[in-house]
Design a protein around this motif. Sequence first.
Motif, short mmCIF file in Angstrom:
data_model
loop_
_atom_site.label_atom_id
_atom_site.label_comp_id
_atom_site.label_asym_id
_atom_site.label_seq_id
_atom_site.Cartn_x
_atom_site.Cartn_y
_atom_site.Cartn_z
N LEU A 184 36.19 -0.72 -51.80
CA LEU A 184 36.77 -1.84 -51.07
C LEU A 184 37.25 -2.93 -52.03
CD1 LEU A 184 34.29 -2.12 -48.07
CD2 LEU A 184 36.67 -1.38 -47.99
N GLN A 286 35.69 -12.48 -45.58
CA GLN A 286 36.09 -11.31 -44.81
C GLN A 286 35.76 -10.03 -45.56
OE1 GLN A 286 37.62 -11.46 -41.54
NE2 GLN A 286 36.88 -9.39 -41.67
N SER A 287 35.93 -10.05 -46.88
CA SER A 287 35.57 -8.87 -47.68
C SER A 287 34.07 -8.60 -47.59
CB SER A 287 35.99 -9.07 -49.13
OG SER A 287 37.38 -9.26 -49.24
N VAL A 289 32.11 -9.39 -45.09
CA VAL A 289 31.84 -8.85 -43.76
C VAL A 289 32.21 -7.37 -43.71
CG1 VAL A 289 32.50 -8.97 -41.32
CG2 VAL A 289 32.08 -11.07 -42.61
N THR A 290 33.37 -7.04 -44.29
CA THR A 290 33.81 -5.64 -44.29
C THR A 290 32.84 -4.75 -45.06
OG1 THR A 290 36.13 -6.35 -44.17
CG2 THR A 290 35.71 -4.09 -44.90
N THR A 293 29.56 -4.37 -42.96
CA THR A 293 29.69 -3.42 -41.86
C THR A 293 29.83 -1.99 -42.38
OG1 THR A 293 32.08 -3.88 -41.78
CG2 THR A 293 30.68 -5.11 -40.27
N SER A 294 30.53 -1.82 -43.51
CA SER A 294 30.66 -0.49 -44.08
C SER A 294 29.30 0.04 -44.53
CB SER A 294 31.63 -0.50 -45.27
OG SER A 294 32.92 -0.91 -44.86
N ALA A 335 31.44 2.67 -37.85
CA ALA A 335 32.31 1.59 -38.33
C ALA A 335 33.14 1.01 -37.19
CB ALA A 335 33.22 2.11 -39.44
N GLU A 339 33.37 -2.85 -35.80
CA GLU A 339 34.65 -3.51 -36.05
C GLU A 339 34.83 -4.80 -35.25
OE1 GLU A 339 38.35 -4.57 -37.44
OE2 GLU A 339 36.79 -3.28 -38.27
N SER A 342 33.76 -7.79 -37.30
CA SER A 342 34.71 -8.16 -38.34
C SER A 342 35.94 -8.84 -37.75
CB SER A 342 35.12 -6.92 -39.14
OG SER A 342 36.08 -7.23 -40.11
N GLY A 346 37.48 -12.65 -38.28
CA GLY A 346 38.89 -12.88 -38.63
C GLY A 346 39.55 -13.89 -37.70
N HIS A 391 42.36 -9.16 -35.36
CA HIS A 391 41.90 -10.14 -36.34
C HIS A 391 42.65 -11.46 -36.21
CE1 HIS A 391 39.26 -7.75 -39.15
NE2 HIS A 391 39.69 -6.83 -38.31
#
Length: 417
Positions: A184, A286-287, A289-290, A293-294, A335, A339, A342, A346, A391
């Motif tokens: 990521l 945001q990164s 959070v991504t 969640t990943s 995922a 979502e 996330s 956003g 988002h």
Amino acid sequence: MKTGLSVWWATPADPRRHFSSDELLASQQHHRPLRLVGLLSVIGTGVLLAAASVIASGPLERFGSGSVEPGALDDGGPPSWLTGIGFAEVLTSRSLLIGAALTAVALRLPATVADAWFEYRFRHGTGPDADFQPVPISRLLSTVSLLLVLVWGGIVVLFGAFFWLAAAYTTWPVVIGATVVVALAVVAVGEGAMRSRLAQPVEEPLRQRLVGDLIHGSNVDVPVLVGGSAIDAPLAGDHPNAVSVGFGPYRRIVVTNTLLDQPEPVQRYVLAHELSHLRRRHLPVQSLVTVTTSLGAVGAVALAAESDRFRSATGLNLLDPLHLPGLVLLVLAVAAALEPLSAWVGRIQERTADADALGSVGALAADLTRELHGQGVPDLDPPWWIRLLAHHPTPAERLEFAARYRRTAQRATSQTR
């Protein structure tokens, strides 16, 4: 100034308040088939991955093998043939090659069918390109085949590393999680570098005129770049827009060439919005959070992979490369379930940036606000599931957000007179 606007939750907005019946009908006619095909593509991917998982755990089970002995279900650890062998042997194992082939077809075939349908439905005599000629079937098949081969090769290398590390280390979820984080980060940095490379700096006098005072007020001094045509920069297009990219000293604001043709208040509003993203460090948040969640998705799948009940119920050993479609299906499913979180973050960031832009440059005139948020081909009245996964707030919500701010500012001005 108290506006009564919340960045945490959607501003109630009736699309009929901001758009005419004809505009809403045109938007529905344009977006309804797009939503349908997109939904069918997602469902098709899930069905194909599930079917591939069944095939891998049944008819193909005896074909999967490594360089030592056939893969088989065991006590939940890596297949016995994976233990103690090298990365090259994993890459050339029949289990991984078959599992990656099934996964590549399941991931790409629905999207390919959707793309082909778009080409026929929107361009073959029905879209704006009246002289469009269908792509020859031979070229279509060769392109699809090449795409599948490239996707297959990428899956082989990526998941080959996963399974090799899983065999070498017992803490395989941590290893895979770290790989997700690195992947990521590479994507995020690569996208910023790409967009910066495919754009040119705005001339300094124009930059100072547009954002000089905004940058001074926000303490974020960043270059402003402008993209060329759609071929030269993926951001550019007919819709005036901008995006903030990069981290730390590599932060940039990239604007479309069409934004520079807009009235100056629109340009300043958009740039103030992007400066807010940078000042508040929205991209790193945001990164994060991504990544979170990943990792949550990977962790949930790791628990399933080590569960005897899961293996006995499904016949899948997620640490066997032959069962790669099942691993990918579960990761995508978890995922997707995460979502909305996330997407919610956003939307909070977008409302915050809108509020900061309104506070910095003031409310745009109603017609300029409507042109900014409602032009082009946005989905003017998306269904609830689109809003849940989006988002960005809907055009009607952003217009209502600006309208309420404008009314509050007008009341405050009249009271001071």
